[in-house]
Design a protein around this motif. Structure first.
Motif, PDB file in Angstrom:
ATOM      1  N   GLY A 181      67.588  83.204-114.115  1.00 49.05           N
ATOM      2  CA  GLY A 181      67.777  84.260-114.839  1.00 49.05           C
ATOM      3  C   GLY A 181      66.013  83.588-115.877  1.00 49.05           C
ATOM      4  O   GLY A 181      65.989  85.618-116.625  1.00 49.05           O
ATOM      5  N   ALA A 182      65.971  83.032-115.912  1.00 51.30           N
ATOM      6  CA  ALA A 182      64.800  82.720-117.143  1.00 51.30           C
ATOM      7  C   ALA A 182      64.137  82.031-117.673  1.00 51.30           C
ATOM      8  O   ALA A 182      64.795  80.349-116.549  1.00 51.30           O
ATOM      9  CB  ALA A 182      65.483  83.303-118.706  1.00 51.30           C
ATOM     10  N   VAL A 183      63.358  81.294-117.760  1.00 49.28           N
ATOM     11  CA  VAL A 183      62.202  79.876-117.439  1.00 49.28           C
ATOM     12  C   VAL A 183      61.760  80.167-118.208  1.00 49.28           C
ATOM     13  O   VAL A 183      61.068  80.853-119.087  1.00 49.28           O
ATOM     14  CB  VAL A 183      61.447  80.016-115.666  1.00 49.28           C
ATOM     15  CG1 VAL A 183      59.890  79.144-116.276  1.00 49.28           C
ATOM     16  CG2 VAL A 183      61.752  80.618-114.796  1.00 49.28           C
ATOM     17  N   TRP A 184      61.981  78.301-118.815  1.00 49.35           N
ATOM     18  CA  TRP A 184      60.403  78.125-119.810  1.00 49.35           C
ATOM     19  C   TRP A 184      59.768  76.558-119.685  1.00 49.35           C
ATOM     20  O   TRP A 184      60.465  75.920-119.490  1.00 49.35           O
ATOM     21  CB  TRP A 184      61.558  77.894-121.113  1.00 49.35           C
ATOM     22  CG  TRP A 184      62.310  78.677-121.896  1.00 49.35           C
ATOM     23  CD1 TRP A 184      61.777  78.987-123.248  1.00 49.35           C
ATOM     24  CD2 TRP A 184      63.293  79.062-121.388  1.00 49.35           C
ATOM     25  NE1 TRP A 184      62.732  80.185-123.270  1.00 49.35           N
ATOM     26  CE2 TRP A 184      63.579  80.065-122.363  1.00 49.35           C
ATOM     27  CE3 TRP A 184      64.298  79.045-120.486  1.00 49.35           C
ATOM     28  CZ2 TRP A 184      64.906  80.231-122.532  1.00 49.35           C
ATOM     29  CZ3 TRP A 184      65.362  79.685-120.780  1.00 49.35           C
ATOM     30  CH2 TRP A 184      65.699  80.284-120.707  1.00 49.35           C
ATOM     31  N   SER A 185      58.438  77.211-120.321  1.00 45.67           N
ATOM     32  CA  SER A 185      57.138  76.533-118.930  1.00 45.67           C
ATOM     33  C   SER A 185      56.537  75.807-120.163  1.00 45.67           C
ATOM     34  O   SER A 185      56.003  76.891-121.448  1.00 45.67           O
ATOM     35  CB  SER A 185      56.588  77.343-117.850  1.00 45.67           C
ATOM     36  OG  SER A 185      56.000  78.869-118.584  1.00 45.67           O
ATOM     37  N   ARG A 186      55.094  74.782-118.964  1.00 48.63           N
ATOM     38  CA  ARG A 186      54.279  74.486-120.221  1.00 48.63           C
ATOM     39  C   ARG A 186      53.076  73.986-119.936  1.00 48.63           C
ATOM     40  O   ARG A 186      53.391  73.530-118.491  1.00 48.63           O
ATOM     41  CB  ARG A 186      55.237  73.095-121.269  1.00 48.63           C
ATOM     42  CG  ARG A 186      55.193  71.378-119.726  1.00 48.63           C
ATOM     43  CD  ARG A 186      55.995  70.476-120.654  1.00 48.63           C
ATOM     44  NE  ARG A 186      56.172  69.904-119.613  1.00 48.63           N
ATOM     45  CZ  ARG A 186      56.954  69.436-118.717  1.00 48.63           C
ATOM     46  NH1 ARG A 186      58.019  70.258-119.049  1.00 48.63           N
ATOM     47  NH2 ARG A 186      57.002  68.173-118.080  1.00 48.63           N
ATOM     48  N   VAL A 187      52.274  73.705-120.588  1.00 50.08           N
ATOM     49  CA  VAL A 187      51.689  73.245-119.739  1.00 50.08           C
ATOM     50  C   VAL A 187      50.839  71.687-119.483  1.00 50.08           C
ATOM     51  O   VAL A 187      50.059  71.224-119.359  1.00 50.08           O
ATOM     52  CB  VAL A 187      49.983  74.490-120.388  1.00 50.08           C
ATOM     53  CG1 VAL A 187      49.816  75.582-119.220  1.00 50.08           C
ATOM     54  CG2 VAL A 187      49.205  74.092-121.233  1.00 50.08           C
ATOM     55  N   GLN A 188      51.389  71.799-121.704  1.00 53.17           N
ATOM     56  CA  GLN A 188      50.877  70.507-121.962  1.00 53.17           C
ATOM     57  C   GLN A 188      51.724  69.433-122.440  1.00 53.17           C
ATOM     58  O   GLN A 188      52.931  69.187-121.797  1.00 53.17           O
ATOM     59  CB  GLN A 188      49.843  70.316-123.637  1.00 53.17           C
ATOM     60  CG  GLN A 188      48.357  70.766-122.502  1.00 53.17           C
ATOM     61  CD  GLN A 188      47.471  69.631-121.714  1.00 53.17           C
ATOM     62  OE1 GLN A 188      47.918  68.832-121.648  1.00 53.17           O
ATOM     63  NE2 GLN A 188      46.810  69.767-120.551  1.00 53.17           N
ATOM     64  N   GLU A 189      52.242  69.007-123.409  1.00 49.83           N
ATOM     65  CA  GLU A 189      52.914  68.236-124.232  1.00 49.83           C
ATOM     66  C   GLU A 189      54.428  68.948-124.714  1.00 49.83           C
ATOM     67  O   GLU A 189      55.138  68.498-124.852  1.00 49.83           O
ATOM     68  CB  GLU A 189      52.808  67.060-125.031  1.00 49.83           C
ATOM     69  CG  GLU A 189      51.903  67.306-126.359  1.00 49.83           C
ATOM     70  CD  GLU A 189      51.187  66.445-126.878  1.00 49.83           C
ATOM     71  OE1 GLU A 189      51.640  66.303-127.797  1.00 49.83           O
ATOM     72  OE2 GLU A 189      51.574  65.269-126.148  1.00 49.83           O
ATOM     73  N   PHE A 196      59.628  83.546-119.160  1.00 43.82           N
ATOM     74  CA  PHE A 196      59.367  84.675-118.729  1.00 43.82           C
ATOM     75  C   PHE A 196      61.771  84.612-117.978  1.00 43.82           C
ATOM     76  O   PHE A 196      61.554  83.805-118.171  1.00 43.82           O
ATOM     77  CB  PHE A 196      58.476  84.888-117.486  1.00 43.82           C
ATOM     78  CG  PHE A 196      58.165  83.818-116.962  1.00 43.82           C
ATOM     79  CD1 PHE A 196      59.206  83.597-115.703  1.00 43.82           C
ATOM     80  CD2 PHE A 196      57.770  82.335-117.894  1.00 43.82           C
ATOM     81  CE1 PHE A 196      58.420  82.310-115.309  1.00 43.82           C
ATOM     82  CE2 PHE A 196      57.579  81.555-116.171  1.00 43.82           C
ATOM     83  CZ  PHE A 196      58.264  81.641-115.414  1.00 43.82           C
ATOM     84  N   MET A 197      61.737  85.828-118.808  1.00 46.07           N
ATOM     85  CA  MET A 197      63.173  87.011-118.706  1.00 46.07           C
ATOM     86  C   MET A 197      63.102  87.302-117.202  1.00 46.07           C
ATOM     87  O   MET A 197      62.536  88.680-117.695  1.00 46.07           O
ATOM     88  CB  MET A 197      63.392  86.479-119.766  1.00 46.07           C
ATOM     89  CG  MET A 197      63.559  85.806-121.044  1.00 46.07           C
ATOM     90  SD  MET A 197      61.935  85.653-121.623  1.00 46.07           S
ATOM     91  CE  MET A 197      62.387  84.004-123.158  1.00 46.07           C
ATOM     92  N   GLY A 198      63.699  88.042-116.942  1.00 45.31           N
ATOM     93  CA  GLY A 198      64.819  88.595-115.749  1.00 45.31           C
ATOM     94  C   GLY A 198      65.797  89.161-116.228  1.00 45.31           C
ATOM     95  O   GLY A 198      66.618  88.836-116.362  1.00 45.31           O
ATOM     96  N   GLY A 199      66.229  90.622-115.311  1.00 45.25           N
ATOM     97  CA  GLY A 199      67.009  91.100-115.129  1.00 45.25           C
ATOM     98  C   GLY A 199      67.847  91.198-116.437  1.00 45.25           C
ATOM     99  O   GLY A 199      69.383  92.172-115.874  1.00 45.25           O
ATOM    100  N   VAL A 200      67.413  91.896-116.943  1.00 46.29           N
ATOM    101  CA  VAL A 200      67.875  92.851-118.267  1.00 46.29           C
ATOM    102  C   VAL A 200      66.970  93.827-118.324  1.00 46.29           C
ATOM    103  O   VAL A 200      65.462  92.839-118.391  1.00 46.29           O
ATOM    104  CB  VAL A 200      68.541  92.053-118.883  1.00 46.29           C
ATOM    105  CG1 VAL A 200      69.479  91.274-118.868  1.00 46.29           C
ATOM    106  CG2 VAL A 200      67.147  90.702-120.554  1.00 46.29           C
ATOM    107  N   GLY A 201      66.920  94.564-119.378  1.00 47.39           N
ATOM    108  CA  GLY A 201      65.587  95.219-120.670  1.00 47.39           C
ATOM    109  C   GLY A 201      65.158  96.569-119.413  1.00 47.39           C
ATOM    110  O   GLY A 201      66.466  96.500-118.046  1.00 47.39           O
TER     111      GLY A 201
END
Length: 299
Positions: A181-189, A196-201
């Motif tokens: 449904g949604a993801v929270w991502s990182r490149v470093q610490e 990024f969120m999907g499914g609504v809006g």
């Protein structure tokens, strides 16, 4: 090879003059340059811009992550091309930018351009006493902190970012097993620089929010008091997220949702497993604050 940090974002705005006035005189950014109808603004800690404004609608036009050198650009260019995505190369395309590779992200509602860039100004760390362009007026954010995108398929985008660009997924909201449904991502610490969120809006939405870094809750409070002089209407917050744990305050300005963010946590174990959440309401607030119905909407 490693991507270093979120560098900048370009937003579409319905009224460019009002958006410039707001972001400079109320939010406290400084104008760093102009190319055509696009204006470039910075938080002031270095000579690189943080926010570009382009007239016409709302949402995100493009965003960029910074890499160290040309070898990094060549490495990731091949990775993205091997994924079957066309890559464009540019030189000196925007203020303080040296080289760039640009490509459209997969699985988005409308085209969202991502860039990897090298920049002229690479300070070892931010020093508020020696920041060359700070205006010390308005809300006064320290830096661009993170982005929240609206996309068609978060799972496909997460797979691309992980396999082609070495992003790590810190947390995932799964309303059902295997459904992203949604993801929270990182490149470093830091816990997340790209969510990024999907499914609504709506099907033409590209941006959930753009978040700027504030020092602490006192800095946020002073900023919100300043914004209150200019008809601030908070949408959600002040609070602390359960997922991610940063402090937050959300509101709308210039056709897009802004977030004041502080105390973004560090992921001290780089090999830590992704945390899975199945209740988005519980994940949004450590203090039990309920999301408003409007929070499903983006721009």
């Amino acid at each position: 090879m490693a991507i270093e940090k979120l560098a900048h974002a370009e937003l579409r705005v319905p009224d460019i003059e009002k958006a410039i006035d707001y972001n400079v005189n109320v939010f406290g950014l400084k104008e760093m340059g102009r190319i055509g109808e696009t204006f470039y603004l910075g938080c002031g800690f270095d000579n690189n811009y943080d926010l570009a404004l382009t007239p016409g609608g709302a949402g995100i036009a493009h965003f960029a992550f910074q890499v160290k050198n040309d070898d990094d650009l060549k490495f990731y260019k091949k990775r993205v091309e091997d994924y079957g995505i066309k890559v464009e190369e540019r030189t000196d395309a925007e203020p303080s930018e040296k080289k760039c590779i640009a490509f459209d992200l997969p699985a988005t509602n409308i085209p969202i351009r991502m860039e990897l860039i090298t920049v002229e100004d690479r300070p070892a760390y931010f020093n508020p006493a020696f920041s060359p362009n700070r205006t010390l007026k308005g809300a006064g954010p320290h830096d661009l902190d993170h982005l929240g995108l609206k996309v068609a398929n978060p799972k496909i985008l997460a797979q691309f970012l992980e396999s082609a660009l070495d992003f790590k997924m810190s947390d995932i909201f799964m309303p059902a097993p295997g459904v992203y449904g949604a993801v929270w991502s990182r490149v470093q610490e830091y816990h997340h620089e790209l969510a990024f969120m999907g499914g609504v809006g709506g099907p033409t939405e590209s941006l959930d929010h753009i978040a700027f870094l504030f020092e602490n809750i006192d800095h946020m409070k002073r900023a919100l008091d300043m914004l209150a002089l200019h008809d601030l209407k908070l949408e959600f917050g002040v609070g602390r997220h359960a997922l991610g744990a940063n402090l937050y305050a959300y509101y709308w300005a210039c056709g897009n949702r802004y977030e004041l963010s502080a105390e973004m946590p560090r992921v001290v174990d780089d090999q830590a497993e992704t945390l899975i959440w199945n209740d988005i309401t519980k994940s949004m607030s450590s203090w039990g604050v309920q999301m408003p119905a409007s929070f499903k909407n983006g721009s």
